[in-house]
Design an enzyme around this catalytic site. Structure first.
Site, PDB file in Angstrom:
ATOM      1  N   THR A   1      -3.400  -6.621  -8.974  1.00  0.00           N
ATOM      2  CA  THR A   1      -2.212  -6.857  -8.140  1.00  0.00           C
ATOM      3  C   THR A   1      -1.185  -5.745  -8.309  1.00  0.00           C
ATOM      4  OG1 THR A   1      -2.562  -9.243  -8.405  1.00  0.00           O
ATOM      5  CG2 THR A   1      -0.453  -8.547  -7.496  1.00  0.00           C
ATOM      6  N   CYS A   2      -1.033  -5.273  -9.531  1.00  0.00           N
ATOM      7  CA  CYS A   2      -0.077  -4.188  -9.792  1.00  0.00           C
ATOM      8  C   CYS A   2      -0.518  -2.906  -9.084  1.00  0.00           C
ATOM      9  CB  CYS A   2       0.049  -3.947 -11.295  1.00  0.00           C
ATOM     10  SG  CYS A   2       0.578  -5.400 -12.220  1.00  0.00           S
ATOM     11  N   ALA A   3      -1.804  -2.650  -9.128  1.00  0.00           N
ATOM     12  CA  ALA A   3      -2.348  -1.463  -8.459  1.00  0.00           C
ATOM     13  C   ALA A   3      -2.147  -1.573  -6.954  1.00  0.00           C
ATOM     14  CB  ALA A   3      -3.832  -1.322  -8.791  1.00  0.00           C
TER      15      ALA A   3
END
Length: 213
Positions: free
Chosen positions: A107-109
C-alpha cells in the site's frame, strides 16, 4: 423526670442531625470526587492519541494530526542525501506529506506511485513521502521505479512522528508511522489532514489534491 426526658430527646435529635449531616457530606464528597475523576479522564483522553486499525485490529497513535487551518508543528526530516530539512526549508511552496509505515509494503508503494503521477500536474507543490525507513531504502525504491516527481524524507532520527501525532504506540508496527496525509500551504498552514482509519487502505488522494484548488 421531665428534665431528664428533655435532655435525652435533645441528645437524640442532635445525634440524628449529626448522622444526617455526616451522610450528606459523605454523599457530596463522593459525588464531587467521581465528577473530578471523570473530568480528569476526559481531559486525559482529549490529550491522548487516536485509534486506527491494522487488518481490523485496533492500534493507537501517539497523538492527533493537526487540524485544517492550524499551523504545522515544528519538525525535521532527513532527505535522501542525509541532509536535515525543517518547516523553514519548505516555506514558499505548497507541500503534500504522504506519511506511511514503510516503503517496503504494497500500500505504501502504491501511494508513492500514485502521488508521483499526481504531482506532475501540480504547480509550486512538492510531495514528500515520509516514513521511518532509512533514506537509502526510500531512495532505492524511487530510483528503481523511476519516480522523479516525489521526494523522500525519513523520520528515523527526528521528532516528526511525535510532532504530528502519527507514531504507532502498540501493535506489530509499534515504533513506526501510521498512514496519513497532510497538505500545507506556502506559509505552513494545514489545508487538509487525513489519518487513514485502516492502515492497509490507501489515503483519499482526491481530497488531498482538491484542498490545493
Amino acid at each position: 423526670m421531665a428534665a431528664k426526658k428533655k435532655i435525652a430527646k435533645k441528645k437524640t435529635v442532635k445525634k440524628v442531625v449529626k448522622k444526617a449531616v455526616k451522610k450528606t457530606v459523605k454523599k457530596v464528597t463522593k459525588k464531587t470526587a467521581k465528577k473530578s475523576v471523570k473530568k480528569v479522564v476526559k481531559k486525559t483522553a482529549s490529550k491522548g492519541g487516536s485509534k486506527v486499525t491494522l487488518g481490523g485490529n485496533p492500534v493507537s497513535t501517539s497523538g492527533k494530526l493537526p487540524k485544517k487551518g492550524a499551523a504545522a508543528p515544528s519538525f525535521t526530516l532527513t532527505t535522501g542525501t542525509l541532509q536535515e530539512i525543517s518547516n523553514k526549508d519548505l516555506r514558499g511552496k505548497r507541500v503534500i506529506l504522504n506519511i506511511f509505515p514503510s516503503i517496503d509494503t504494497p500500500t505504501c508503494a502504491t501511494s508513492t506511485r500514485t502521488f508521483n503521477s499526481l504531482a506532475s500536474s501540480l504547480n509550486n507543490t512538492e510531495v514528500y513521502c515520509v516514513s521511518a525507513d532509512l533514506p537509502f531504502a526510500q531512495g532505492r525504491f524511487c530510483g528503481s521505479e523511476g519516480l522523479a516527481n516525489v521526494k523522500t524524507a525519513s523520520s528515523f532520527r527526528s521528532n516528526f512522528g511525535k510532532a504530528f501525532g502519527v507514531n504507532l504506540t502498540d501493535g506489530v508496527l509499534k515504533g513506526i508511522l501510521a498512514r496519513a496525509v497532510v497538505v500545507l500551504d506556502e506559509k505552513g498552514k494545514v489545508l487538509h489532514s487525513e489519518l487513514v482509519s485502516e492502515i492497509a487502505n490507501e489515503p483519499n488522494y482526491e481530497a488531498a489534491i482538491n484542498s490545493l484548488k
